[in-house]
Scaffold this motif. Structure first.
Motif, PDB file in Angstrom:
ATOM      1  N   PRO A  64      -5.061  -7.341   3.709  1.00 56.40           N
ATOM      2  CA  PRO A  64      -4.008  -8.010   2.953  1.00 56.40           C
ATOM      3  C   PRO A  64      -2.692  -7.212   2.943  1.00 56.40           C
ATOM      4  N   ALA A  83      -7.082   4.634   6.325  1.00 54.51           N
ATOM      5  CA  ALA A  83      -8.492   4.359   6.624  1.00 54.51           C
ATOM      6  C   ALA A  83      -8.891   2.990   6.095  1.00 54.51           C
ATOM      7  N   ARG A  84      -8.395   2.665   4.908  1.00 51.23           N
ATOM      8  CA  ARG A  84      -8.729   1.363   4.326  1.00 51.23           C
ATOM      9  C   ARG A  84      -8.163   0.228   5.187  1.00 51.23           C
ATOM     10  N   ASP A  96      -3.682   8.900   3.810  1.00 50.54           N
ATOM     11  CA  ASP A  96      -4.710   8.746   4.830  1.00 50.54           C
ATOM     12  C   ASP A  96      -5.885   7.907   4.356  1.00 50.54           C
ATOM     13  N   GLU A  97      -6.096   7.867   3.044  1.00 54.38           N
ATOM     14  CA  GLU A  97      -7.110   6.946   2.531  1.00 54.38           C
ATOM     15  C   GLU A  97      -6.644   5.508   2.709  1.00 54.38           C
ATOM     16  N   TYR A 132       0.886  -1.171   0.000  1.00 51.87           N
ATOM     17  CA  TYR A 132       0.000   0.000   0.000  1.00 51.87           C
ATOM     18  C   TYR A 132       0.918   1.212   0.000  1.00 51.87           C
ATOM     19  N   ARG A 163      -7.522   0.285   8.308  1.00 52.35           N
ATOM     20  CA  ARG A 163      -8.303   0.189   9.556  1.00 52.35           C
ATOM     21  C   ARG A 163      -9.600  -0.552   9.318  1.00 52.35           C
ATOM     22  N   SER A 164     -10.261  -0.262   8.195  1.00 49.10           N
ATOM     23  CA  SER A 164     -11.522  -0.945   7.898  1.00 49.10           C
ATOM     24  C   SER A 164     -11.302  -2.425   7.647  1.00 49.10           C
ATOM     25  N   GLU A 165     -10.199  -2.732   6.993  1.00 47.20           N
ATOM     26  CA  GLU A 165      -9.937  -4.138   6.691  1.00 47.20           C
ATOM     27  C   GLU A 165      -9.608  -4.912   7.962  1.00 47.20           C
ATOM     28  N   GLY A 166      -9.075  -4.207   8.939  1.00 52.16           N
ATOM     29  CA  GLY A 166      -8.809  -4.816  10.233  1.00 52.16           C
ATOM     30  C   GLY A 166      -7.838  -5.976  10.154  1.00 52.16           C
ATOM     31  N   ALA A 167      -8.119  -7.009  10.923  1.00 50.16           N
ATOM     32  CA  ALA A 167      -7.205  -8.143  11.016  1.00 50.16           C
ATOM     33  C   ALA A 167      -7.093  -8.881   9.689  1.00 50.16           C
ATOM     34  N   ARG A 168      -8.089  -8.693   8.801  1.00 48.69           N
ATOM     35  CA  ARG A 168      -8.048  -9.404   7.527  1.00 48.69           C
ATOM     36  C   ARG A 168      -7.386  -8.571   6.427  1.00 48.69           C
TER      37      ARG A 168
END
Lengths: 538, 346
Positions: free
Chosen positions: B82, B72-73, B68-69, B37, B75-80
């Motif tokens: 990639p 944020a991504r 920052d996008e 990323y 964080r949303s994806e969390g433990a999963r």
């Protein structure tokens, strides 16, 4: 007219089953919920944490700039678009046949590309102004990187929305109303202001609403032009203060404002359904312009087309011509853009049709579903991550690539629902209640009648919706930026990356490729509307 | 409804085709893959990615976006998520990712070669290129000693003669963050007020636009990142070259200890599914070879002082960099924004 309409709508509501919602209504509910999910996400995020530390004074300034910019763009697009449509429909002048469809073409150019072109072309250190200062001894008095500059750029990017709506309205207007006005002693100009324009007001409202919503949601152009709107506040809260909650909060008043706008627009149409199915189809009395007037009309149309499309394309070409385009990368990105646009157009149109058919009696629902269109791109990105997080957590074992594509297509539907709903609503309003009744009397269910009668009659409108969404997706940035899967760039993403890196010259080829891909559908769309007057020779 | 069928067919065929292409791109020649990323989106980095894949057999999957996008991504994806490696072009973004718990600390001999001031002490992130925030000036109207410190830029001598971009720029935020770190909040705010008073025009455009405005005579001094000027002065755009050649680059000093430098750097994602490959990629970015590549093609400075900068950067490399650890000012960006906002820096 008003009487028959009211009687008709009363008749429409009678066959409803009093108890369970019908299949169509369930479908509409599902479509509406899907579209509203990101907005619910924004609200949830807004409530989730502390706000940002942006001073109220700055926020008010951003809000004021957003409002002022929307107002300027609204007035400019309304004027430019209506005048162009009136000229083209009601007058004969050199180039009229060409302009009648070509004036819609600027829709193919992304607003951010226009911003690159105008900012660079009229930059204080650009070749043009350096030359003016050195050779002519005076400077250009107009800065592009100001609020009026941004209004200029956005007005030329978005006036085709008004133009298309108004041209369709003028084309389908009743000659009788115009003739009555003329018989009552109005001049051609008075007939325009006192008969044609009031009758076309719903179309004007719809066109201007689209232009203003695009302005509020704009992501690339306004930021590039350094005009600090609410989007600036959102990005600042998010990136500097790391507070997605703060960013979402800034967007809440904007959502409310957009909702009020949409509601007002809807309200202004109430009871003004000048039912086109009842007009008498006779040729529109076209006035031939001569001499200076004809030249002025031609020049006006030419100026619109030049400012909206030809000049930016010329600048992009001039800046790109010396660079070898990376064909392989551009071709891959173009494939991605095209396939996303086609799939997104299909899905969005189907959802919008379901919404329009099933929620015809609850306009508030479809207004809520339309809000995504007016939401600043950066906020929509925050909101979209909420449903995306859900999907990411339950999609164990599925291909990450297809999950990403699915999310993107969904995001487009949520963002662009309004662009599809407007034409579909308009198209469906041509279906008179008696037509639906005929279908029901022949034994069709509500959904069956929709499939057999309403959709075929509104076929053109469905296609219009699909093409508008298609073109919009080609130019889409914020959702694509944040949700796309690995190794998957679109043309707009590539152009944006170059611009962010202050390499404008290199942003030229991908921007030109977007315009090239979008020109065909836009031209076709424009032609279709030109030929839309029933009984008129094609 | 035929049109719909056509549209559906087009969508299905092309989506299928690009899905196929995508899956091919994901397969490496046997060495696995790494998911990157990155907020860096320079074409010249692509060549570096290809070289990494050639040398290691590890395929790089990448998503480019604003820092920052991407945060944020993740964080949303969390433990999963990639994501394996997160790369940003500003230390503030790295700090925010660390605050969000998106990194895991790593220890690596190769990464330990990087100067200590450019790394997070616990190993959450590492800087592999440097960029200096400096001054481009018009030599006909400004003498070099007038711009040899950041302090002088705010002095009344430059009233209405200075061009600088808006306070939204992370580079300005980091600079002011460093000033707060060195001077304290009060003096930094005074400085910001001085800068606002000196602006020749309200902030607009990027760093390159400030340089161009200086060349066009709108202002005499522009605050800019080093690589924008070097790119203009030695790039392939002849009108840019002409403009830059009218100007000089000065390296203002902070407290006499050198110019403010920021970094490009990266950290290993907390839930990296390909952790080992991610460390290898970060080590590759920190290698001498890659540092030279960044300098040659993107005109940044190598992170390590013992890596000789290649042309065209070498001409501008004889400056002293302030030894302040980048982690120190990274955390001060919100404070910097508040100060600049109070000072009226749009």
């Amino acid at each position: 007219v008003a009487l028959t309409t009211r009687a008709a709508s009363a008749a429409l509501s009678r066959p409803r089953l009093p108890t369970a919602p019908s299949l169509l209504q369930w479908l509409a509910l599902a479509a509406g919920l899907l579209a509203a999910l990101p907005l619910i996400g924004v609200i949830l995020v807004a409530l989730s944490g502390p706000g940002s530390e942006i001073p109220l004074r700055d926020l008010l300034r951003y809000a004021g700039t957003s409002a002022w910019l929307s107002l300027l763009v609204g007035i400019a697009t309304a004027t430019l678009g209506s005048l162009a449509a009136w000229l083209v429909v009601m007058h004969r002048f050199p180039g009229r046949g060409f302009f009648s469809w070509a004036l819609a073409l600027p829709l193919a150019a992304p607003a951010f590309a226009l911003a690159y072109a105008y900012a660079d072309l009229f930059d204080a250190a650009g070749d043009l102004r350096m030359w003016m200062r050195a050779s002519l001894g005076f400077d250009w008095p107009f800065e592009m990187r100001t609020i009026s500059g941004a209004a200029f750029v956005l007005s030329f990017a978005f006036y085709p929305y008004v133009y298309l709506a108004m041209r369709a309205a003028f084309l389908s207007q009743s000659v009788a109303a115009l003739e009555s006005a003329r018989m009552l002693g109005c001049s051609q100009r008075e007939a325009f202001f006192r008969a044609a324009l009031p009758i076309a007001r719903p179309a004007l409202g719809a066109g201007v609403a689209l232009a203003v919503m695009e302005t509020l949601a704009d992501y690339g152009a306004v930021q590039f032009l350094a005009v600090q709107t609410l989007t600036t506040g959102v990005v600042r809260a998010w990136t500097v203060f790391g507070s997605a909650a703060g960013a979402a909060r800034i967007a809440l008043p904007l959502l409310v404002a957009a909702f009020i706008l949409l509601w007002l627009e809807r309200r202004s149409r109430r009871g003004r359904s000048h039912d086109v199915a009842r007009v008498q189809w006779r040729s529109i009395p076209v006035q031939s312009l001569r001499g200076a007037k004809a030249a002025a009309a031609t020049l006006y149309c030419l100026a619109l087309l030049t400012a909206g499309l030809l000049l930016p394309i010329a600048w992009l070409l001039a800046n790109s011509i010396g660079r070898t385009p990376e064909l392989a990368r551009l071709a891959a990105a173009a494939t991605h853009s095209l396939s996303l646009a086609a799939a997104g157009a299909l899905v969005t149109t189907i959802l919008a049709a379901a919404l329009a058919l099933g929620a015809a009696r609850s306009p508030v629902a479809s207004r809520i579903a339309s809000l995504g269109y007016a939401t600043p791109g950066a906020v929509m990105a925050i909101g979209l991550l909420a449903p995306a997080a859900l999907v990411w957590h339950v999609s164990e074992g599925l291909s990450a690539f297809w999950v990403g594509i699915g999310l993107l297509i969904y995001a487009y539907a949520a963002r662009l629902m309004a662009a599809a709903l407007e034409p579909i609503d308009a198209g469906l309003s041509r279906v008179t209640p008696s037509m639906i009744w005929a279908g029901r009397t022949l034994g069709r269910s509500e959904a069956g009648a929709a499939l057999a009668v309403q959709l075929p009659v509104a076929r053109g409108a469905l296609l219009t919706a699909a093409l508008i969404v298609f073109v919009d997706i080609l130019k889409e940035l914020p959702a694509t930026l944040i949700l796309r899967p690995f190794n998957f760039d679109t043309l707009a993403v590539i152009a944006n990356n170059y611009a962010l890196d202050e390499r404008l010259g290199q942003a030229g080829w991908p921007s030109l490729a977007i315009i090239a891909l979008a020109l065909g559908p836009v031209a076709w769309l424009s032609h279709r509307i030109a030929a839309s007057r029933p009984g008129e020779a094609r | 409804m035929t049109w719909f069928k056509v549209l559906a067919l087009v969508a299905a065929v092309t989506l299928g085709a690009c899905g196929e292409a995508d899956r091919q791109a994901e397969r490496g020649p046997g060495g696995g893959e790494v998911n990157l990323y990155t907020a860096r989106h320079y074409d010249s980095d692509l060549a570096l990615y290809e070289q990494f894949t050639r040398e290691t057999g590890i395929a790089i999957n990448r998503i480019e976006g604003r820092a920052d996008e991407l945060i944020a991504r993740m964080r949303s994806e969390g433990a999963r998520s990639p994501a394996d490696l997160f790369v940003a072009a500003d230390v503030g973004a790295l700090w925010r990712a660390q605050q969000a718990g998106l990194f895991q600390p790593v220890e690596s001999l190769a990464l330990a070669q990087l100067p200590e001031s450019l790394r997070e002490p616990a190993g959450h992130w590492h800087g592999f290129t440097r960029r200096a925030r400096v001054v481009a000036y018009n030599p006909e109207r400004v003498r070099p000693e007038e711009v040899d410190s950041y302090e002088k830029l705010a002095s009344p001598r430059f009233r209405n003669r200075l061009c600088v971009r808006s306070s939204d720029s992370v580079y300005n935020l980091s600079l002011v963050g460093a000033l707060i770190e060195a001077w304290g909040e009060q003096r930094a705010e005074q400085w910001a007020r001085g800068i606002v008073a000196n602006m020749a025009r309200p902030p607009e455009g990027g760093d390159r636009d400030q340089i161009r405005a200086t060349a066009a005579g709108i202002c005499d001094v522009a605050i800019t990142n080093s690589y924008y000027f070097i790119r203009m002065a030695s790039g392939d755009d002849s009108s840019d070259r002409q403009l830059a050649n009218r100007l000089r680059l000065a390296f203002p000093s902070l407290e006499g200890r050198g110019s403010h430098v920021n970094i490009s750097g990266g950290g290993i994602a907390a839930n990296a599914p390909n952790r080992a490959n991610a460390i290898r990629l970060l080590e590759f970015f920190a290698s001498r070879e890659a540092q030279k590549h960044f300098a040659r093609h993107n005109n940044e400075y190598p992170a390590s002082p013992d890596v000789p900068p290649p042309p065209p950067v070498d001409e501008y490399a004889g400056f002293e960099a302030h030894p302040m650890p980048v982690a120190a000012f990274a955390a001060r960006q919100p404070q910097a924004q508040a100060i600049m906002s109070r000072a009226g820096w749009r």
